[in-house]
Design a protein around this motif. Structure first.
Motif, PDB file in Angstrom:
ATOM      1  N   GLN A 217      10.175   7.261   7.058  1.00 23.00           N
ATOM      2  CA  GLN A 217      11.272   7.322   6.558  1.00 23.00           C
ATOM      3  C   GLN A 217      11.192   7.929   5.313  1.00 23.00           C
ATOM      4  OE1 GLN A 217      14.476   4.042   4.541  1.00 23.00           O
ATOM      5  NE2 GLN A 217      12.894   3.388   6.123  1.00 23.00           N
ATOM      6  N   MET A 218      10.217   7.711   4.602  1.00 24.10           N
ATOM      7  CA  MET A 218      10.104   8.542   3.237  1.00 24.10           C
ATOM      8  C   MET A 218      10.020  10.186   3.662  1.00 24.10           C
ATOM      9  SD  MET A 218       6.849   6.253   1.540  1.00 24.10           S
ATOM     10  CE  MET A 218       6.572   7.574   0.193  1.00 24.10           C
ATOM     11  N   LEU A 219       9.553  10.576   4.596  1.00 16.20           N
ATOM     12  CA  LEU A 219       9.479  11.987   4.935  1.00 16.20           C
ATOM     13  C   LEU A 219      10.886  12.568   5.326  1.00 16.20           C
ATOM     14  CD1 LEU A 219       6.041  11.990   7.364  1.00 16.20           C
ATOM     15  CD2 LEU A 219       6.413  13.253   4.872  1.00 16.20           C
ATOM     16  N   ILE A 220      11.501  11.718   6.064  1.00 19.66           N
ATOM     17  CA  ILE A 220      12.923  12.074   6.637  1.00 19.66           C
ATOM     18  C   ILE A 220      13.745  12.170   5.406  1.00 19.66           C
ATOM     19  CG2 ILE A 220      14.740  11.287   8.058  1.00 19.66           C
ATOM     20  CD1 ILE A 220      12.854  10.106  10.023  1.00 19.66           C
ATOM     21  N   GLN A 221      13.813  11.091   4.491  1.00 20.05           N
ATOM     22  CA  GLN A 221      14.729  10.938   3.336  1.00 20.05           C
ATOM     23  C   GLN A 221      14.453  12.368   2.485  1.00 20.05           C
ATOM     24  OE1 GLN A 221      16.995   9.009   2.874  1.00 20.05           O
ATOM     25  NE2 GLN A 221      16.797   6.817   3.164  1.00 20.05           N
TER      26      GLN A 221
ATOM     27  N   GLY B  64       0.274  13.659   1.994  1.00 18.41           N
ATOM     28  CA  GLY B  64      -0.995  12.712   2.872  1.00 18.41           C
ATOM     29  C   GLY B  64      -0.163  12.144   3.752  1.00 18.41           C
ATOM     30  N   LEU B  65       0.904  11.914   3.892  1.00 22.40           N
ATOM     31  CA  LEU B  65       1.796  10.860   4.868  1.00 22.40           C
ATOM     32  C   LEU B  65       1.379  11.307   6.322  1.00 22.40           C
ATOM     33  CD1 LEU B  65       5.226   9.737   3.037  1.00 22.40           C
ATOM     34  CD2 LEU B  65       3.027   8.164   3.547  1.00 22.40           C
ATOM     35  N   VAL B  66       1.373  12.512   6.547  1.00 24.24           N
ATOM     36  CA  VAL B  66       1.431  13.158   7.952  1.00 24.24           C
ATOM     37  C   VAL B  66      -0.055  12.536   8.615  1.00 24.24           C
ATOM     38  CG1 VAL B  66       1.030  14.992   9.500  1.00 24.24           C
ATOM     39  CG2 VAL B  66       2.945  14.991   7.866  1.00 24.24           C
TER      40      VAL B  66
ATOM     41  N   LEU C 133       0.849  -1.091  -0.023  1.00 26.40           N
ATOM     42  CA  LEU C 133       0.059  -0.106  -0.096  1.00 26.40           C
ATOM     43  C   LEU C 133       0.845   1.103  -0.001  1.00 26.40           C
ATOM     44  CD1 LEU C 133      -2.721  -1.006   2.663  1.00 26.40           C
ATOM     45  CD2 LEU C 133      -3.139  -0.995   0.072  1.00 26.40           C
ATOM     46  N   ILE C 134       1.813   1.246   0.984  1.00 24.81           N
ATOM     47  CA  ILE C 134       2.755   2.580   0.753  1.00 24.81           C
ATOM     48  C   ILE C 134       3.649   2.863  -0.333  1.00 24.81           C
ATOM     49  CG2 ILE C 134       4.806   1.586   2.220  1.00 24.81           C
ATOM     50  CD1 ILE C 134       3.184   4.826   2.954  1.00 24.81           C
ATOM     51  N   ALA C 135       3.948   1.460  -0.905  1.00 23.98           N
ATOM     52  CA  ALA C 135       4.618   1.708  -2.297  1.00 23.98           C
ATOM     53  C   ALA C 135       3.788   2.110  -3.235  1.00 23.98           C
ATOM     54  CB  ALA C 135       5.337  -0.040  -2.674  1.00 23.98           C
TER      55      ALA C 135
END
Length: 414
Positions: A340-344, A293-295, A284-286
């Motif tokens: 991790q996506m947000l941080i990267q 929208g991740l927050v 789903l996340i991939a």
């Protein structure tokens, strides 16, 4: 089916896989992670065979986690200052050698629980050194616009290994031997070694600055997180999540035996449900493949995690428990990968290794510490009461940290 394929191809998921270096890397990395989970299940079985002690099972897991967490933090500056590909070659080669030595020692009958613990600590150290390199190597593989999708795909591969690896490890142990599982893990490192040796990866050029000491670089990495309200908020949130929610996997053996009275069969069912849920969450996340929208998604899956853990705590029906475990694992995967996506996407490359080393350390080590604390509290209170308190405590913390949502939003807007 055709529409699904077209959607995947046109999405960030498909764009990331168009990069030849990344596509080859992800296949080799998947094989390596699969070998790692084959070895982990073999180590658990060997530790149980040697001691028949749940205390030693927990001690071995904690020893690996603490070694991994410590060296992940101190290795962050190395990933920023030195060639990441060279560090990757060294760590993968040493992990291969250690796996072969463990297989030899086991085959010769020289193994004991202290020796096994020593091997686990060495492996934890090497995995800790490799972790910040693995988490910061994405700029060498894909452009920034495809980085979020690449992180999501990597997570999907990792969680697929969680689903497949233990089952495959059980087959190898049953029809071959424990040392055969260690050899299988050693072979799995060959793919990454070949990738890093044979493929010329684009170098990442750090920002020029005056040479500083190792301690200065380490402090600067923590300072980067502290100075950024977004990074500070997400790391703090994840630390509470790791401590209060994620230890549930470490307790499967006891619950399978004491709550469901199914022994190893119940343990296998719980582990499979967790792996299946993690795989669904990773897919789903991939497919989402972007930071927008991740927050909101992090807060939603966090709330669901707390509720699912509370329900799992007091059910005595295995099928309901399996559903709760699958939901929990899907939420954990979405949370970990989304954060991790947000941080990267947010952090600059010259700080990436140090920031990701702190992230890796807390996400890898804190659940083991949480499981150990739950085990200590279980002596004076029931396991169900302790887990329920953890679930309700996390929901309270999450409500308080809603105030930090503005800080999270800064990560999403990059």
């Amino acid at each position: 089916m055709l529409r699904v394929i077209q959607f995947i191809t046109r999405s960030g998921f498909g764009r990331a896989l168009r990069h030849r270096i990344f596509a080859i890397y992800i296949c080799a990395h998947a094989a390596s992670v699969l070998g790692l989970w084959i070895q982990r299940i073999a180590i658990q079985w060997l530790a149980w065979s040697l001691t028949e002690s749940y205390a030693w099972l927990g001690a071995v897991a904690l020893a690996e986690a603490l070694a991994n967490m410590t060296f992940s933090i101190v290795s962050g500056p190395l990933a920023d200052k030195f060639d990441r590909v060279r560090i990757a070659n060294i760590t993968q080669g040493l992990l291969l050698i250690v796996a072969l030595l463990l297989a030899l020692v086991t085959y010769m009958g020289w193994i004991s629980i202290p020796i096994l613990t020593g091997f686990v600590i060495v492996m934890g150290i090497l995995e800790g050194v490799w972790a910040p390199v693995r988490l910061s190597i994405m700029p060498n593989l894909v452009p920034k616009e495809d980085m979020s999708a690449a992180v999501a795909i990597t997570s999907m591969m990792f969680t697929s290994a969680i689903f497949i690896g233990p089952a495959l490890g059980g087959v190898i142990i049953t029809f071959a031997s424990v040392e055969g599982a260690f050899v299988a893990n050693a072979i799995s490192y060959l793919g990454l070694l070949l990738v890093f040796v044979s493929i010329k990866m684009p170098p990442t050029t750090p920002i020029e600055r005056k040479p500083q000491s190792f301690l200065y670089d380490l402090r600067d990495g923590f300072g980067t997180i502290i100075r950024s309200s977004g990074l500070r908020s997400i790391v703090l949130f994840a630390a509470f999540y790791s401590f209060l929610i994620r230890p549930y996997r470490e307790l499967f053996a006891g619950m399978a035996d004491e709550v469901f009275n199914m022994g190893a069969e119940g343990l296998a069912a719980l582990a499979s449900a967790a792996g299946f849920g993690a795989l669904v969450g990773a897919i789903l996340i991939a497919l989402h493949g972007r930071t927008q929208g991740l927050v909101t998604a992090l807060y939603v899956v966090s709330a669901i995690s707390g509720i699912a853990l509370a329900v799992f705590t007091y059910v005595d029906n295995l099928y309901v428990a399996l559903s709760c475990v699958a939901i929990l694992s899907a939420c954990v995967t979405v949370f970990g990968t989304g954060a991790q996506m947000l941080i990267q996407t947010y952090v600059s490359d010259n700080f990436r290794g140090r920031v990701m080393s702190v992230w890796s350390a807390q996400f890898r080590g804190i659940p083991a510490v949480g499981a150990w604390c739950i085990g200590l509290l279980e002596v004076s209170a029931s396991l169900q009461s302790v887990l329920l308190s953890a679930a309700l405590g996390f929901l309270l913390v999450m409500a308080i940290l809603l105030l930090a949502k503005q800080g999270f939003a800064k990560l999403e807007t990059q």
